[in-house]
Enzyme design. Sequence first.
Site, PDB file in Angstrom:
ATOM      1  N   GLU A  37       0.869  -1.169   0.000  1.00 57.75           N
ATOM      2  CA  GLU A  37       0.000   0.000   0.000  1.00 57.75           C
ATOM      3  C   GLU A  37       0.911   1.225   0.000  1.00 57.75           C
ATOM      4  O   GLU A  37       1.802   1.334   0.852  1.00 57.75           O
ATOM      5  CB  GLU A  37      -0.894   0.008   1.252  1.00 57.75           C
ATOM      6  CG  GLU A  37      -1.847   1.179   1.190  1.00 57.75           C
ATOM      7  CD  GLU A  37      -2.793   1.282   2.381  1.00 57.75           C
ATOM      8  OE1 GLU A  37      -2.680   0.462   3.295  1.00 57.75           O
ATOM      9  OE2 GLU A  37      -3.616   2.214   2.361  1.00 57.75           O
ATOM     10  N   ARG A 263       5.889 -12.699   9.344  1.00 59.23           N
ATOM     11  CA  ARG A 263       6.492 -11.433   8.968  1.00 59.23           C
ATOM     12  C   ARG A 263       7.868 -11.303   9.619  1.00 59.23           C
ATOM     13  O   ARG A 263       8.160 -11.976  10.604  1.00 59.23           O
ATOM     14  CB  ARG A 263       5.612 -10.264   9.385  1.00 59.23           C
ATOM     15  CG  ARG A 263       5.409 -10.165  10.895  1.00 59.23           C
ATOM     16  CD  ARG A 263       4.388  -9.104  11.284  1.00 59.23           C
ATOM     17  NE  ARG A 263       4.837  -7.765  11.006  1.00 59.23           N
ATOM     18  CZ  ARG A 263       4.263  -6.945  10.111  1.00 59.23           C
ATOM     19  NH1 ARG A 263       3.197  -7.341   9.436  1.00 59.23           N
ATOM     20  NH2 ARG A 263       4.722  -5.736   9.914  1.00 59.23           N
ATOM     21  N   LYS A 273       4.848   0.755   9.180  1.00 55.00           N
ATOM     22  CA  LYS A 273       4.851   2.062   8.533  1.00 55.00           C
ATOM     23  C   LYS A 273       4.261   3.139   9.432  1.00 55.00           C
ATOM     24  O   LYS A 273       4.737   4.267   9.455  1.00 55.00           O
ATOM     25  CB  LYS A 273       4.087   1.979   7.211  1.00 55.00           C
ATOM     26  CG  LYS A 273       4.933   1.367   6.100  1.00 55.00           C
ATOM     27  CD  LYS A 273       4.204   1.342   4.787  1.00 55.00           C
ATOM     28  CE  LYS A 273       3.222   0.211   4.737  1.00 55.00           C
ATOM     29  NZ  LYS A 273       2.609   0.024   3.413  1.00 55.00           N
TER      30      LYS A 273
HETATM   31  P1  ATP Z   1       3.195  -2.122   7.811  1.00 58.30           P
HETATM   32  O1  ATP Z   1       2.814  -2.906   9.021  1.00 58.30           O
HETATM   33  O2  ATP Z   1       4.619  -1.713   7.795  1.00 58.30           O
HETATM   34  O3  ATP Z   1       2.268  -0.990   7.511  1.00 58.30           O
HETATM   35  P2  ATP Z   1       1.781  -3.520   5.816  1.00 58.30           P
HETATM   36  O4  ATP Z   1       1.560  -4.981   5.824  1.00 58.30           O
HETATM   37  O5  ATP Z   1       0.616  -2.709   6.162  1.00 58.30           O
HETATM   38  O6  ATP Z   1       3.068  -3.185   6.647  1.00 58.30           O
HETATM   39  P3  ATP Z   1       1.827  -3.362   3.020  1.00 58.30           P
HETATM   40  O7  ATP Z   1       2.194  -2.229   2.163  1.00 58.30           O
HETATM   41  O8  ATP Z   1       0.413  -3.798   3.042  1.00 58.30           O
HETATM   42  O9  ATP Z   1       2.312  -3.001   4.452  1.00 58.30           O
HETATM   43  O10 ATP Z   1       2.762  -4.611   2.715  1.00 58.30           O
HETATM   44  C1  ATP Z   1       3.056  -5.061   1.426  1.00 58.30           C
HETATM   45  C2  ATP Z   1       3.464  -6.497   1.495  1.00 58.30           C
HETATM   46  O11 ATP Z   1       4.623  -6.633   2.317  1.00 58.30           O
HETATM   47  C3  ATP Z   1       2.378  -7.343   2.093  1.00 58.30           C
HETATM   48  O12 ATP Z   1       2.259  -8.511   1.329  1.00 58.30           O
HETATM   49  C4  ATP Z   1       2.865  -7.636   3.478  1.00 58.30           C
HETATM   50  O13 ATP Z   1       2.416  -8.872   3.907  1.00 58.30           O
HETATM   51  C5  ATP Z   1       4.390  -7.592   3.309  1.00 58.30           C
HETATM   52  N1  ATP Z   1       5.022  -7.184   4.558  1.00 58.30           N
HETATM   53  C6  ATP Z   1       4.805  -6.057   5.268  1.00 58.30           C
HETATM   54  N2  ATP Z   1       5.533  -6.038   6.388  1.00 58.30           N
HETATM   55  C7  ATP Z   1       6.256  -7.183   6.395  1.00 58.30           C
HETATM   56  C8  ATP Z   1       7.209  -7.754   7.290  1.00 58.30           C
HETATM   57  N3  ATP Z   1       7.567  -7.140   8.423  1.00 58.30           N
HETATM   58  N4  ATP Z   1       7.748  -8.946   6.960  1.00 58.30           N
HETATM   59  C9  ATP Z   1       7.404  -9.562   5.825  1.00 58.30           C
HETATM   60  N5  ATP Z   1       6.516  -9.086   4.943  1.00 58.30           N
HETATM   61  C10 ATP Z   1       5.936  -7.908   5.206  1.00 58.30           C
HETATM   62 MG    MG Z   2      -1.117  -3.959   4.703  1.00 56.52          MG
END
Ligand code: ATP
Ligand code: MG
Length: 564
Positions: A37, A263, A273
């Site tokens: 996102e 994760r 984020k």
């Molecule tokens: P954040 O918690 O940092 O906001 P998010 O999951 O909301 O992370 P996204 O932009 O939705 O952020 O993530 C994009 C992709 O990266 C998704 O498929 C998510 O599962 C993966 N991802 C995000 N954070 C991690 C992490 N710490 N380890 C592995 N994969 C991750």
């Molecule tokens: Mg997300």
Amino acid sequence: MAPTNASPPSDFIREIIDEHLRTNRFQGRVATRFPPEPNGYPHIGHAKSVCLNFGIAAQYGGTCNLRMDDTDPSGENQEYVDSIIQDVKWLGFDWKGRLYYASDYYEQLYQYAVQLIKKGKAYVCSLSADEIREYRGTLTKPGKESPYRIRSVEENLDLFQHMRAGEFEEGAHVLRAKIDMTSPNITMRDPVMYRIKKENHYRAGNKWCIYPMYDFAHCLSDSIERITHSICTLEFENNRPLYDWFLDELKVEYHPQQIEFARLNLSFTVLSKRKLIELVEKRVVSGWDDPRMPTLAGMRRRGITPEGIRSFCERIGVAKNDSVIDMALLENSIREDLNEKAPRVMAVLRPLRVVIDNYPEGQVEEFDCPYHPQNPEMGSRKVPFSRVLYIEKEDFIENPPKKFYRLSIGREVRLRYGYFIKCVSVVKDPNTGEVVEVHCIYDPETRSGFAPDGRKVDATIHWVSASHSLPAEVRLYDRLFRVANPMEGGHDFTEYLNSKSLEILRSCQVEPSLVSAAPGSRFQFERIGYFCVDPIDSSDKALVFNLTVTLRDSWAKISEKGKR
Ligand code: ATP
Ligand code: MG
């Protein structure tokens, strides 16, 4: 694509894919996607997902899409899209033109929602957000059906269309899937599919005032793109039945398999984020690319290489259980990578003047110094030597403790690539008593680094020639947090910030070969650590170096003693 290893990694995800290939579940296709996102800069956790998704596509001769999962106007913007594009590219992956935006699917998603309404599987609910929460129940208490659940298909279609037309205030209505309010899986208790948001979208503008929820948009985006394996993090395990429910109810042509993995959690930092935005907004750091940030932009600016990050991701692998990876492991991957590729040079961070009394005034010698002791192919450079040098302050102690083997009065040390020098006297600041200059004599017979009479020295120290060296600013970075888990105990995580995470040294002296060092280029400063030329603040006139990582892990011991 980034080069894959000789023996490709194996893990439970690849085993699932192997099984699907055996059973021909997806006609032999492997299609993954990385779906960020655009509401923040990518961090090292995202790198794990990038390496996994693009790595699998490369390994199986499949495809990997880069999809902006931009279904929520709040917080999304083009700057973040640009950062994602730049960072995935920098990591070494190529989406081969397969860049997509979920926001391009809004109309299609809307039509899917209409289809569900027509099937009697979705309804407009006019409970308030609080009421919806209350009706949802808990893990131990079943939910209660909304009184609006019995609305007719016609009424639902009509209301939904007026929602789209912008005729209602935010919160007045939502569209919900009609599933099961008593399901033990709370996700299945009539989840919200659409809500009214009168916000401009960075890409769709003001065309829409209803926006789809993640669970509804994600599975359908995957299906539209003909994804086979939709890999996501463990938090979404409970959402998998919903992922499948939408696709089954809509009888879509392509039904991807969602697979969850743990994760990445990393000690001494935060990987969320939302938390990182807080650091940027509170100006705790200088920006998303502050070299202390776990963002890829920050790590790049710090001098970390994409290879170092990829090898770290490979090393940690993928698992089904959440765990916390030690920051030391990341630092070690970086060290190993830079050890091979960084040329060695000499830099003095806290200079102390050394005058060699018996070296002729005005004389200059040039020493030919190899850039890498184990790799002659990296070549060498000339390092000038003259009567006045700088050495590190900490390499001299007037009254040394027992195990101090470096310079002090009467002691002899080797200068790296040069002569033996022996300290004969010091000059002190009359006011403070601080040693400001050290006088030595050198032995002309030791040019080779060894004494013909066989006498030994206990230490070799680095140096630069005072009149030839270049002034530089060096920024020493340390871990952003003082504790391994800043989120522990539910405190405000910013309370655990390491106040010593940045130290700026403004009177450093570096060897003259660095005069034309390119922005971003990386070096080992002998005996200290790996550094890179700051890509933004450094210039020919004012060199700035960032510490990437020290040569040794000095942290483990210190943090145990709780000194910071
Ligand atoms: P954040 O918690 O940092 O906001 P998010 O999951 O909301 O992370 P996204 O932009 O939705 O952020 O993530 C994009 C992709 O990266 C998704 O498929 C998510 O599962 C993966 N991802 C995000 N954070 C991690 C992490 N710490 N380890 C592995 N994969 C991750
Ligand atoms: Mg997300």
